[in-house]
Design an enzyme around this catalytic site. Sequence first.
Site, PDB file in Angstrom:
ATOM      1  N   HIS A  13      -8.515   1.225  -3.794  1.00 18.35           N
ATOM      2  CA  HIS A  13      -9.265   0.797  -2.560  1.00 18.35           C
ATOM      3  C   HIS A  13      -9.867   2.259  -2.528  1.00 18.35           C
ATOM      4  CE1 HIS A  13      -9.527  -0.241   1.916  1.00 18.35           C
ATOM      5  NE2 HIS A  13     -10.777   0.186   1.456  1.00 18.35           N
ATOM      6  N   ASP A  65      -6.481  -6.359   4.061  1.00 19.66           N
ATOM      7  CA  ASP A  65      -5.915  -5.282   4.171  1.00 19.66           C
ATOM      8  C   ASP A  65      -6.139  -4.622   5.399  1.00 19.66           C
ATOM      9  OD1 ASP A  65      -6.871  -2.023   2.533  1.00 19.66           O
ATOM     10  OD2 ASP A  65      -5.204  -2.815   3.450  1.00 19.66           O
ATOM     11  N   MET A 107     -12.223   4.554  -0.268  1.00 21.71           N
ATOM     12  CA  MET A 107     -12.619   4.746   0.989  1.00 21.71           C
ATOM     13  C   MET A 107     -13.489   6.133   1.021  1.00 21.71           C
ATOM     14  SD  MET A 107      -9.519   3.041   3.175  1.00 21.71           S
ATOM     15  CE  MET A 107      -8.527   3.126   1.748  1.00 21.71           C
ATOM     16  N   MET A 133     -11.287  -6.147   5.584  1.00 18.09           N
ATOM     17  CA  MET A 133     -10.556  -4.883   6.268  1.00 18.09           C
ATOM     18  C   MET A 133     -10.220  -5.537   7.469  1.00 18.09           C
ATOM     19  SD  MET A 133     -10.234  -2.575   4.349  1.00 18.09           S
ATOM     20  CE  MET A 133      -9.073  -1.592   5.718  1.00 18.09           C
ATOM     21  N   SER A 174       0.953  -1.176  -0.104  1.00 16.39           N
ATOM     22  CA  SER A 174      -0.023   0.118  -0.072  1.00 16.39           C
ATOM     23  C   SER A 174       0.766   1.042   0.021  1.00 16.39           C
ATOM     24  CB  SER A 174      -0.963  -0.122   1.113  1.00 16.39           C
ATOM     25  OG  SER A 174      -1.338   1.299   1.622  1.00 16.39           O
ATOM     26  N   MET A 216      -8.835   8.083   0.067  1.00 15.79           N
ATOM     27  CA  MET A 216      -9.824   8.642   1.427  1.00 15.79           C
ATOM     28  C   MET A 216     -10.297  10.038   1.240  1.00 15.79           C
ATOM     29  SD  MET A 216      -7.186   7.071   4.488  1.00 15.79           S
ATOM     30  CE  MET A 216      -6.398   5.198   4.366  1.00 15.79           C
ATOM     31  N   HIS A 270      -1.188  -1.356  -4.375  1.00 17.42           N
ATOM     32  CA  HIS A 270      -2.427  -0.745  -3.810  1.00 17.42           C
ATOM     33  C   HIS A 270      -2.441   0.636  -3.400  1.00 17.42           C
ATOM     34  CE1 HIS A 270      -5.913  -1.954  -1.248  1.00 17.42           C
ATOM     35  NE2 HIS A 270      -5.609  -1.093  -0.257  1.00 17.42           N
ATOM     36  N   ASP A 274      -4.621   3.733  -1.676  1.00 17.16           N
ATOM     37  CA  ASP A 274      -5.651   3.944  -0.537  1.00 17.16           C
ATOM     38  C   ASP A 274      -6.223   5.394  -0.750  1.00 17.16           C
ATOM     39  OD1 ASP A 274      -3.615   2.062   1.428  1.00 17.16           O
ATOM     40  OD2 ASP A 274      -6.026   1.651   0.770  1.00 17.16           O
TER      41      ASP A 274
HETATM   42  C1  DX5 Z   1      -6.187   1.507   5.477  1.00 20.49           C
HETATM   43  C2  DX5 Z   1      -5.697   1.342   4.219  1.00 20.49           C
HETATM   44  C3  DX5 Z   1      -4.676  -0.134   4.168  1.00 20.49           C
HETATM   45  C4  DX5 Z   1      -3.368   0.669   4.713  1.00 20.49           C
HETATM   46  C5  DX5 Z   1      -2.605  -0.757   5.130  1.00 20.49           C
HETATM   47  O1  DX5 Z   1      -7.198   2.059   5.480  1.00 20.49           O
HETATM   48  O2  DX5 Z   1      -6.971   0.654   3.465  1.00 20.49           O
HETATM   49  O3  DX5 Z   1      -4.574  -0.348   2.742  1.00 20.49           O
HETATM   50  O4  DX5 Z   1      -2.756   1.444   3.981  1.00 20.49           O
HETATM   51  O5  DX5 Z   1      -1.524  -0.275   6.014  1.00 20.49           O
HETATM   52  P1  DX5 Z   1      -0.791  -1.339   6.905  1.00 20.49           P
HETATM   53  O6  DX5 Z   1      -0.338  -2.402   6.329  1.00 20.49           O
HETATM   54  O7  DX5 Z   1       0.493  -0.532   7.476  1.00 20.49           O
HETATM   55  O8  DX5 Z   1      -1.754  -1.835   7.940  1.00 20.49           O
HETATM   56 ZN    ZN Z   2      -6.405  -0.419   1.562  1.00 22.63          ZN
END
Ligand code: DX5
Ligand code: ZN
Length: 234
Positions: free
Chosen positions: A74, A181, A76, A145, A16, A45, A41, A43
């Site tokens: 991903h 994840d 969010m 998750m 990620s 947000m 990956h 993320d």
């Molecule tokens: C959290 C993200 C994850 C996060 C994982 O909301 O969706 O992808 O970046 O990071 P680690 O592996 O450090 O938990």
């Molecule tokens: Zn993620």
Amino acid sequence: MAFTQAFNRSIKIAPSILSADFANFGAECQAIEAQGCDWVHVDVMDGHFVPNITFGPATCAAIRPHIKGVMDVHLMIAPVDPYIDAFATAGADVITAHLEAGPHIHRTLQAIRGAGAKAGLAINPGTGLDDVKHLLDMVDLVCIMTVNPGFGGQKFIHSQVEKVRDLRAMIGDRPVHIEIDGGVTVETAPLVAAAGADVLVAGSAVFKGGSVSNPAPYGENIRAIRAAAEAACA
Ligand code: DX5
Ligand code: ZN
């Protein structure tokens, strides 16, 4: 569209970039691919669905040329539908929406596939599998998750391992990936791999100790997580 390979359940490591150097995303993506990752990956947000803000379609489009393999986006965010075309146009191979992001997840998944991307469905730790089972023929991936979404570096929630096992049974021989994840490390990867997961997202555990100018630790971390997971499936 990097999804040229046939569906398989071999262990795939998806670092990620939330844990990467934000000022150097292009080079970081090249570095983790050169060090052996399978997917990248990303993320997204929005500060609304989750209590953090990262980046959007423009950043995805900017890093796309630096990713030879699968760009796994991903989302969010809530709502999702108004942004699907923008992420597909930006080059996302997989677009994952959260079941909790809105009342019309069935329509959202249709729209993701309609935009030419693979459809992913993510569920938070507090969400059960009841609603997922009716959607399994509409998705290419289900993301469980194992942390509450919004931040990297959080502790793995062990109660989710049983959910992985139940999901694997529900999927049967459908070509649907199980992605994990949050909090994936050398210690927790075997737990979810043994339960049936094949795509392991890891942020802090992959990027720790390395950098674009010293990427070797990225490779060591990726290989260690993969070896631990594969050993649990042997
Ligand atoms: C959290 C993200 C994850 C996060 C994982 O909301 O969706 O992808 O970046 O990071 P680690 O592996 O450090 O938990
Ligand atoms: Zn993620």
